[in-house]
Design an enzyme around this catalytic site. Structure first.
Site, PDB file in Angstrom:
ATOM      1  CE  LYS A  24      -2.951   0.641   3.527  1.00  0.00           C
ATOM      2  NZ  LYS A  24      -2.777   1.924   4.227  1.00  0.00           N
ATOM      3  CB  SER A  25       3.802   2.280   2.009  1.00  0.00           C
ATOM      4  OG  SER A  25       3.220   2.187   3.278  1.00  0.00           O
ATOM      5  NE  ARG A  29       6.175   6.552   0.832  1.00  0.00           N
ATOM      6  CZ  ARG A  29       5.266   6.348   1.802  1.00  0.00           C
ATOM      7  NH1 ARG A  29       4.161   5.657   1.548  1.00  0.00           N
ATOM      8  NH2 ARG A  29       5.455   6.838   3.021  1.00  0.00           N
ATOM      9  N   GLY A  97      -5.086   7.960   5.466  1.00  0.00           N
ATOM     10  CA  GLY A  97      -4.195   8.973   6.036  1.00  0.00           C
ATOM     11  C   GLY A  97      -2.960   9.160   5.179  1.00  0.00           C
ATOM     12  CG  ASP A 323       0.315   0.139   9.533  1.00  0.00           C
ATOM     13  OD1 ASP A 323      -0.134   0.970  10.344  1.00  0.00           O
ATOM     14  OD2 ASP A 323       0.756   0.459   8.416  1.00  0.00           O
ATOM     15  NE  ARG A 354      -4.870   0.362  12.917  1.00  0.00           N
ATOM     16  CZ  ARG A 354      -4.178   0.468  11.784  1.00  0.00           C
ATOM     17  NH1 ARG A 354      -2.855   0.494  11.825  1.00  0.00           N
ATOM     18  NH2 ARG A 354      -4.797   0.530  10.629  1.00  0.00           N
TER      19      ARG A 354
HETATM   20  C1  S3P Z   1       2.449   4.864   6.202  1.00  0.00           C
HETATM   21  C2  S3P Z   1       2.936   5.286   7.398  1.00  0.00           C
HETATM   22  C3  S3P Z   1       2.400   4.867   8.702  1.00  0.00           C
HETATM   23  C4  S3P Z   1       1.472   3.663   8.572  1.00  0.00           C
HETATM   24  C5  S3P Z   1       0.532   3.787   7.407  1.00  0.00           C
HETATM   25  C6  S3P Z   1       1.322   3.912   6.120  1.00  0.00           C
HETATM   26  C7  S3P Z   1       3.070   5.349   4.955  1.00  0.00           C
HETATM   27  O1  S3P Z   1       1.679   5.944   9.259  1.00  0.00           O
HETATM   28  O2  S3P Z   1       0.739   3.476   9.758  1.00  0.00           O
HETATM   29  O3  S3P Z   1      -0.320   2.671   7.316  1.00  0.00           O
HETATM   30  O4  S3P Z   1       2.818   4.772   3.880  1.00  0.00           O
HETATM   31  O5  S3P Z   1       3.836   6.326   5.027  1.00  0.00           O
HETATM   32  P1  S3P Z   1       2.414   7.114  10.126  1.00  0.00           P
HETATM   33  O6  S3P Z   1       3.315   7.828   9.232  1.00  0.00           O
HETATM   34  O7  S3P Z   1       1.288   7.982  10.623  1.00  0.00           O
HETATM   35  O8  S3P Z   1       3.096   6.374  11.237  1.00  0.00           O
END
Ligand code: S3P
Length: 446
Positions: A24-25, A29, A97, A323, A354
């Protein structure tokens, strides 16, 4: 949206191959950096979960051409650093987020405005952690009380580079500042005291930005030179370790299981859960270790592990498994002895609180959980001894929903969930994939 109540019943051995979706990350990006490059970025293995699809829509709204070629293959015709157009609609980032915070950063140093919103979970999450550093570039923001969405960001027409120490361990905040720094002249410096996932740094370097990372007494010092011309890339997204966590943990808990989870990204800033599980005594091995697209990758093999012990998870490891604490707490409930998880305050501001969400559901299923502001502990009941039998609440949080479904697979009585909808944000094939391994998941009619 209509709720999808679900139940996970105790099941026989889980066996087979679990091909989990793309990271996902890295998927977010890939789309955002693709949109900021000049020319065509091609992406394979993109996670087609709701969070990432919302980011794809957003990139179109900012003027990039984003094309879905089917089967996880996508292309992005980018507009170049500083080339974002002003969207004519509100940008809805859904539950994500990562999506909203990174996109805010990416548009913050262009002379355009954009209004962002999301679902009830996202609209309750803190955004000041991003808008505070963006203000240093000259960006303005107006949101709801407490720095919440919906929020309008007015990009800086004449941005200045910044020097910023991130106050909490957050890859999203770090990344937002770096993406904003792309269109500021001169050098933007971001310091993080604790290392968080470094996909943004790796990918910026891959797209041709001038970026250096040094370790100092203050922490990791990241220096980015603004206004590069980003070159389009071919990106093969590795499979997501955060999604792999679910079939891996299920296999460790269900007697007789033996599951192979191939092609998992094992970037050290992401792999903390697997280290922790091995310390607990899990039969979890890495096979065929290799590098793909600049990221370390391996096939994970997880087998039923009846002798796992509770441990103290080192707080310094928290960022690399942030996570994964929900599903770790499910493993901890089936281990012997207490598992202590400290230094995890950030868990309280994720898609849900959580710690509270897991503590409530685990207690309802007969597990003893204690918690404080930045820690929680789970008293293990031994393999197969969790009573289960309760209905847990997902709180619009995909990882909470999936963690409770794993709990049900190894409990004495089925575990139910009020709403499985959130699972689609990150792991849309969770149900058929787990069923193919032998899990007994069902959707309940209301
Ligand atoms: C993520 C960073 C994390 C993670 C989120 C994905 C990212 O959040 O919990 O699921 O892709 O940069 P935080 O940056 O708020 O810790």
């Amino acid at each position: 949206m209509t709720a999808i109540p679900m139940t996970s019943a105790p099941c026989g051995p889980l066996t087979g191959v679990a091909e989990v979706p793309g990271d996902k990350s890295i998927s977010h990006r890939s789309l955002i950096l693709g949109a900021l490059a000049v020319g065509e970025t091609r992406i394979t293995g993109l996670l087609e979960g709701e969070d990432v699809l919302d980011t794809a829509h957003a990139m179109r709204a900012f003027g990039a051409e984003v094309i879905d070629h089917g089967g996880g293959s996508w292309s992005v015709h980018g507009v170049g650093v500083g080339g974002f157009a002003e969207p004519d609609q509100v940008i809805n980032c859904g539950n994500s987020g990562t999506g909203v915070r990174l996109i805010m950063g990416a548009m913050a140093t262009s002379p355009i405005s954009a209004t962002f919103t999301g679902d009830a979970s996202l609209n309750g999450r803190p955004m000041a952690r991003v808008t505070d550093p963006l203000a240093l570039f000259g960006t303005q923001s107006v949101g709801r009380d407490g720095g919440r969405l919906p929020m309008t960001i007015v990009g800086a027409a004449d941005p200045v580079p910044v020097h910023y120490t991130v106050p909490m361990p957050s890859a999203q905040v770090k990344s937002a500042v770096l993406l904003a720094g792309l269109n500021a002249p001169g050098q933007t410096v971001v310091i993080e005291r604790e290392a968080t996932r470094d996909h943004t740094e790796r990918m910026l370097a891959g797209f041709g930005a001038e970026i250096t990372v040094e370790q100092s007494d203050e922490g990791r010092v990241i220096t980015l030179t603004g206004r590069p011309e980003l070159r389009p890339q071919d990106i093969a997204v590795p499979r997501d370790p955060s999604s792999a966590a679910f079939p891996v943990c299920a296999a460790l808990l269900v007697p007789g299981s033996d599951v192979l989870v191939p092609g998992i990204g094992l970037n050290p800033t992401r792999a903390g859960l697997f280290t922790t599980l091995r310390e607990m005594g899990a039969d979890l091995t890495y096979e065929n270790e290799r590098t793909e697209g600049g990221e370390p990758v391996a096939d994970l093999r997880a087998r039923f592990s009846p002798d796992m012990k509770g441990i103290e998870v080192p707080p310094a490891r928290a960022a690399s498994m942030i996570d994964e604490y929900p599903v770790l707490s499910v493993v901890a409930a089936n281990a012997t002895g207490v598992t202590m998880m400290a230094g995890v305050k950030e868990l309280r501001v994720k898609e849900s609180d959580r710690i509270a969400a897991m503590a409530d559901g685990l207690r309802a299923c007969g597990v003893n959980v204690e918690d404080g502001d930045d820690w929680w502990s789970v008293t293990g009941m031994g393999p197969g001894n969790v009573p289960g039998g309760a209905t847990c609440v997902s709180h619009l949080d995909h990882r909470i929903a999936m963690a409770f479904m794993i709990l049900g697979m190894a409990a004495q009585k089925p575990v139910s969930l009020d709403d499985g909808n959130p699972i689609a944000t990150s792991f849309p094939i969770f149900e058929p994939l787990m069923a193919s391994l032998g899990a007994q998941l069902r959707r309940d009619t209301q």
